[in-house]
Design an enzyme around this catalytic site. Structure first.
Site, PDB file in Angstrom:
ATOM      1  N   GLU B  55       0.350  -1.080   0.647  1.00  0.00           N
ATOM      2  CA  GLU B  55       0.392   0.102   0.134  1.00  0.00           C
ATOM      3  C   GLU B  55       0.474   1.468   0.142  1.00  0.00           C
ATOM      4  OE1 GLU B  55      -2.413  -1.021   3.227  1.00  0.00           O
ATOM      5  OE2 GLU B  55      -0.785   0.094   5.231  1.00  0.00           O
ATOM      6  N   SER B  56       1.612   0.753   0.557  1.00  0.00           N
ATOM      7  CA  SER B  56       3.656   2.221  -0.140  1.00  0.00           C
ATOM      8  C   SER B  56       2.816   3.017  -1.314  1.00  0.00           C
ATOM      9  CB  SER B  56       4.525   1.936   0.704  1.00  0.00           C
ATOM     10  OG  SER B  56       4.867   0.966   0.129  1.00  0.00           O
TER      11      SER B  56
END
Lengths: 285, 261
Positions: B55-56
């Site tokens: 998700e980064s």
């Protein structure tokens, strides 16, 4: 145009008592030195905003800087709990902390809405879950074209954004690389911004035409703080000090070990220690 | 079953059983911890072309060690490209481009709803957990969800104090009633067994036991009365190659972080 300042001047003018501040960084480029300066200057009654409050917000909460936290994931990534955050929420120490809790998707959308000067963000989310029951700011809207019910959250419009970046040039333009998170959105959504940087260069030189650059006229103040993201990392400069994140678990677990560490390492130190930390991190890398 | 001279731990069995469910064609949104170990094991064994997304903002990443955090530099250094977090959640996740969301959790109930928010009352919690992060929308927007977590009666509970991520609600049809068009949790891979939602009721049902594990052991690690499938299979024991690659991955990770991820 962005003004070049010292870190102390930058915090003094950008982060004021009682204001809302987003100190962003998604694991990478976390503005630790700026957070420490806000603690040293004794900031109070802040509304702290961040998707992933980690060690720096744990420290600010434990030192009594915050009255409210707006967030979507509050942990020590890969390690466990933020003990100072938990102590504030579970026991009201050092004082009560109000929470406004979201999901990552909601906050990312809300920052983008803030940067876009919109009143709220719309997205497909929060279905069937309990957060809307405890956060009255989560609402919904019916799509006027399809009839689909979509989640909404108010735009994030902080009084101040504080971020760390790799470089500024002499004109005060700022360059970020690597995992860039929501920093660009946070700065553009905020009324004022402070960017700490690893270095100030004459010119960025050859670069990708799509590099993330914040133009000087979109930034309020810039302070050079080499190593200012330590113990997080600055892509191209130094690695993440994972051992410090692990060590923090023990330091922060008890109030007295926390206070002793804060006194020795923050209250009685200045931003120059960060260059030293980052130097060690570079050698270890 | 005779090609398995190496002994293994229950946690290793969990990672290996989870990894086996992934294929080269999957585009996988990876949670940190146990999901990350399983997804990278799959990539290093039978699914070298699997697309892993964190998700980064890192797309198609190929870390050589397990990241300690969701945004370690290793993920960015080995990614095809790295995008901003709003783009990650809007275009890639909400855009419907992810086939499998791989989640862990602190607590789960019989319909695979997850809690990572609080134990006790929200306003005055006994234990404040980190919160939802990306999970609520991962659970809603990926084509299907795999969950991996170790069993225990405090983790597998009759009633969740808080629903952070929606599974099958109170049973079959609840997702459709909410307008969710995705399948939700289809597998729960634990250290003792694999569970799947029942086709009629959506209640989690044990469909496979790991080698040497009894029904009583599984029930002892679960806070509700478990249903077992009529045709209960035994998970194939880990192969020597699976164990070796998993242990190498953990050893590299430990050297890199000074900790086992």
């Amino acid at each position: 145009m962005a003004e070049f300042v010292s870190l102390a001047e930058g915090i003094e003018s950008v982060v004021r008592d009682g204001c809302s501040v987003a100190m962003e960084g998604f694991t990478h480029l976390i503005p630790h030195a700026a957070g420490h300066e806000a603690i040293r200057q004794g900031r109070k009654r802040l509304t702290l905003i961040r998707m992933t409050p980690d060690l720096i917000y744990d420290q600010m909460i434990g030192m009594g800087c915050a009255e409210k936290l707006v967030f979507s994931w509050g942990g020590n990534p890969g390690v466990g709990s933020l003990h100072r955050l938990r102590d504030a929420v579970e026991n009201g120490w050092p004082h009560r902390l109000e929470l406004e809790e979201h999901s990552h998707a909601a906050m990312a959308n809300a920052y983008e809405a803030g940067a876009a000067n919109l009143p709220f963000a719309v997205f497909r989310g929060y279905k069937g879950v309990d957060l809307p029951k405890v956060n009255p700011r989560i609402k919904s809207v019916t799509c006027p074209y399809t009839g689909e019910v979509l989640a909404t959250v108010p735009a994030i419009r902080p009084d101040a954004a504080v971020i760390h970046a790799q470089k500024a040039d002499r004109e005060g333009n700022v360059l970020l690389e690597g995992i860039v998170g929501v920093q660009k959105e946070a700065v553009l959504a905020a009324k004022r911004s402070l960017v700490t940087v690893e270095e100030i260069v004459e010119d960025f030189g050859p670069r990708n035409a799509n590099a993330v650059i914040l133009p000087s006229w979109a930034v309020t103040a810039i302070a050079r703080v080499p190593g200012g993201a330590y113990p997080s990392y600055a892509h191209g400069y130094y690695k993440r000090a994972n051992d410090f994140y692990i060590a923090w678990d023990k330091i922060a677990r008890e109030r007295d070990t926390f206070m002793a560490w804060m006194k020795a390492n923050i209250l009685e130190q200045g931003p120059e220690v960060f260059a030293h930390h980052a130097g060690l991190a570079r050698q270890a890398a | 079953m005779s090609h398995t001279p190496m002994s293994h731990t229950a946690t290793e069995m969990m990672s290996i059983a989870a990894a086996r469910l992934l294929t080269d064609d999957d585009v996988c949104f990876v949670g940190i911890g146990a999901p990350s170990a399983a997804c990278n094991l799959a990539r290093l064994t039978h699914a070298p072309k699997i697309t892993l997304i964190y998700e980064s903002g890192t797309l198609s990443t190929r870390p050589s060690v397990l990241p300690l955090s969701i945004g370690d530099g290793e993920l960015c250094d080995t990614a095809l490209t790295t995008v901003g977090v709003p783009e990650m959640f809007r275009y890639w996740l909400q855009g419907g481009r992810i086939t499998i969301g791989f989640l862990g959790g602190a607590q789960i109930d019989r319909f695979a709803n997850l809690n990572t928010t609080v134990v006790g009352d929200y306003a005055a919690p006994k234990v404040r957990l980190p919160g939802g992060g990306g999970a609520p929308e991962i659970a809603g927007n990926c084509r299907e969800i795999f969950i991996t977590m170790a069993m225990g009666s405090r983790a597998f509970v009759e009633t969740l104090p808080f629903i952070t991520s929606f599974g099958h609600g109170k049973g079959k049809g609840d997702r459709e009633r909410l307008g969710l068009k995705t399948r939700g949790p289809t597998k729960v891979i634990t250290d003792l067994c694999v569970m799947e939602p029942d086709a009629e009721t959506a209640e989690l049902t044990v469909t496979a036991l790991h080698p040497g594990v009894t029904r009583d052991q599984v029930q002892a690690g679960c806070g509700w009365t478990l249903r077992f499938a009529g045709e209960l299979v035994e998970t194939s024991a880990p192969t020597a190659q699976e164990i070796e690659i998993l242990r190498d991955l953990h050893a590299r990770t430990k050297r890199a972080h000074g900790v086992a991820a």
